[in-house]
Design an enzyme around this catalytic site. Sequence first.
Site, mmCIF file in Angstrom:
data_model
loop_
_atom_site.group_PDB
_atom_site.id
_atom_site.type_symbol
_atom_site.label_atom_id
_atom_site.label_comp_id
_atom_site.label_asym_id
_atom_site.label_seq_id
_atom_site.Cartn_x
_atom_site.Cartn_y
_atom_site.Cartn_z
ATOM 1 N N THR A 25 -17.929 7.623 4.686
ATOM 2 C CA THR A 25 -17.811 9.038 4.347
ATOM 3 C C THR A 25 -17.438 9.191 2.877
ATOM 4 O OG1 THR A 25 -17.280 9.742 6.579
ATOM 5 C CG2 THR A 25 -16.349 11.073 4.805
ATOM 6 N N HIS A 174 -21.440 7.647 16.808
ATOM 7 C CA HIS A 174 -20.055 7.345 16.408
ATOM 8 C C HIS A 174 -19.137 7.527 17.615
ATOM 9 C CE1 HIS A 174 -16.628 6.728 14.006
ATOM 10 N NE2 HIS A 174 -16.892 7.501 12.984
ATOM 11 N N ASN A 177 -13.013 5.146 16.051
ATOM 12 C CA ASN A 177 -12.050 5.708 15.095
ATOM 13 C C ASN A 177 -11.366 7.008 15.527
ATOM 14 O OD1 ASN A 177 -12.590 3.521 13.529
ATOM 15 N ND2 ASN A 177 -13.949 4.567 12.094
ATOM 16 N N TYR A 179 -12.389 9.636 17.152
ATOM 17 C CA TYR A 179 -13.126 10.914 17.163
ATOM 18 C C TYR A 179 -13.535 11.285 18.590
ATOM 19 C CZ TYR A 179 -12.924 10.331 12.148
ATOM 20 O OH TYR A 179 -12.460 10.174 10.866
ATOM 21 N N ASN A 234 -6.426 7.609 13.378
ATOM 22 C CA ASN A 234 -6.546 8.977 13.885
ATOM 23 C C ASN A 234 -5.801 9.174 15.205
ATOM 24 O OD1 ASN A 234 -8.027 10.139 11.766
ATOM 25 N ND2 ASN A 234 -9.906 9.184 12.514
HETATM 26 C C1 LIG Z 1 -14.226 5.504 2.135
HETATM 27 C C2 LIG Z 1 -14.442 5.123 3.558
HETATM 28 C C3 LIG Z 1 -15.168 5.956 4.398
HETATM 29 C C4 LIG Z 1 -15.431 5.581 5.730
HETATM 30 N N1 LIG Z 1 -16.217 6.385 6.516
HETATM 31 C C5 LIG Z 1 -16.568 5.995 7.760
HETATM 32 C C6 LIG Z 1 -17.508 6.752 8.520
HETATM 33 O O1 LIG Z 1 -18.066 7.764 8.082
HETATM 34 N N2 LIG Z 1 -17.790 6.298 9.783
HETATM 35 C C7 LIG Z 1 -17.226 5.151 10.312
HETATM 36 O O2 LIG Z 1 -17.525 4.790 11.453
HETATM 37 N N3 LIG Z 1 -16.368 4.402 9.576
HETATM 38 C C8 LIG Z 1 -16.058 4.782 8.324
HETATM 39 N N4 LIG Z 1 -15.233 3.985 7.556
HETATM 40 C C9 LIG Z 1 -14.847 2.650 8.060
HETATM 41 C C10 LIG Z 1 -15.818 1.598 7.513
HETATM 42 O O3 LIG Z 1 -17.130 1.787 8.034
HETATM 43 C C11 LIG Z 1 -15.385 0.164 7.906
HETATM 44 O O4 LIG Z 1 -15.236 0.084 9.290
HETATM 45 C C12 LIG Z 1 -14.072 -0.258 7.232
HETATM 46 O O5 LIG Z 1 -14.098 0.016 5.841
HETATM 47 C C13 LIG Z 1 -13.800 -1.757 7.448
HETATM 48 O O6 LIG Z 1 -14.873 -2.530 6.920
HETATM 49 P P1 LIG Z 1 -14.709 -3.314 5.506
HETATM 50 O O7 LIG Z 1 -13.505 -4.206 5.669
HETATM 51 O O8 LIG Z 1 -15.982 -4.089 5.346
HETATM 52 O O9 LIG Z 1 -14.504 -2.275 4.445
HETATM 53 C C14 LIG Z 1 -14.917 4.358 6.239
HETATM 54 C C15 LIG Z 1 -14.149 3.540 5.392
HETATM 55 C C16 LIG Z 1 -13.920 3.890 4.073
HETATM 56 C C17 LIG Z 1 -13.126 2.966 3.190
#
Ligand SMILES: Cc1cc2nc3c(=O)[nH]c(=O)nc-3n(C[C@H](O)[C@H](O)[C@H](O)COP(=O)(O)O)c2cc1C
Length: 369
Positions: A25, A174, A177, A179, A234
């Site tokens: 996001t 989705h 998290n 939701y 959340n």
């Molecule tokens: C800025 C930001 C926005 C995110 N937005 C979403 C989202 O829209 N939907 C979702 O399922 N997870 C979202 N996440 C979680 C990420 O998809 C991911 O699960 C999390 O960053 C862990 O993975 P990583 O260690 O590779 O960053 C978001 C994470 C970050 C940092």
Amino acid sequence: MPSLFDPIQFGNFSLQNRVVMAPLTRNRAGPGRTPTPLMATYYAQRSSAGLIVSEASQISAEGQGYLDTPGIYSSEQVLGWRKTTNAVHAAGGKIVIQLWHVGRISHVSLQPGGQPPVSSTSRKAVANTFTVNGFEPVSAPRALRTDEMPRLVDDYRKAARNALDAGFDGVEVHCANGYLLEQFLRDSINDRTDAYGGSLENRTRLPLQVLKAIADEIGPGRTGIRMSPVTPVNDAGQDSDALGLFNYFVERLAAMNLSFVHVIEGATGGSRLDVPFDFAELRDRFLSGSKSGAWIVNNGYDRAMAMEAIASDSADLVAFGRAFISNPDLVSRLRQNLPLAPLDASTLYGGGAAGYTDYPMFEMVPEVG
Ligand SMILES: Cc1cc2nc3c(=O)[nH]c(=O)nc-3n(C[C@H](O)[C@H](O)[C@H](O)COP(=O)(O)O)c2cc1C
């Protein structure tokens, strides 16, 4: 032995490698929650991923919980997204949209008519959302009535149809998290006494109805799901029997022949180990029941962990979130074992090109002398 950089086929997907861009996001949609040309540039820059999962996009006005997140329920939004899907496809990539309903993680200022957000429960979450005033506590929700469920399922179905009209290769529902769909799954949140609360069968009813409606509409081979069995984000309190719940759930998803399950292992963006959970058992249950489904893992993976997950066959694909924000050419950096650029946390949510489309591709520094 397969490698992270080998092509893969599953469901309706045929991908150039096994690196997935996780949904992120970024709160940069335009008026009417419409995707902008800048968003098309951002995604096209990252199109060397085997698969891009778009940022979460609300299926209805009611499904929104944060400022300036894009939707996939109006014709303007479909047209806006078409610029992104065209740009990603022109660059040789594949992209699915993440279909989102935030449930109680919202604020009245973001809801149609200033109404309370909806959920499985009327209990308010202890969580923040992002509004015109910055981060502020979420509003108290209204528990959905039983007779509203068909309308919700239909909102998801229409959004999936819109996604294909917008040129997406498929959708990721989705269900993670904290939701809406997870607000139904977990007994720590769902306090209903109707057919959508109580037993495993009842708590999985709405998510399964949603997945079935979408799979019927666009085909199971284009339909995937994201889940986070033990994340606490959340205000998602732990289910009394998370493994029992998610084993039951994935067995039914496998029977629908969904194209993929994308699982967040541990606390999203945090510890992978806080709550013990047998992700391998979950994967085995899904893969043994599914004809051509894939297992995508996420959360805190680095190059070595990702390569090991694929080589040891504990995952089919690995999703990277934060690393993709500041490394548009992440696949090439991982392939060549090049250093990764750090991200600027101050430009994550909202704003324009800064911290969004201006992260450079890797440049070799010429040796002096
Ligand atoms: C800025 C930001 C926005 C995110 N937005 C979403 C989202 O829209 N939907 C979702 O399922 N997870 C979202 N996440 C979680 C990420 O998809 C991911 O699960 C999390 O960053 C862990 O993975 P990583 O260690 O590779 O960053 C978001 C994470 C970050 C940092």
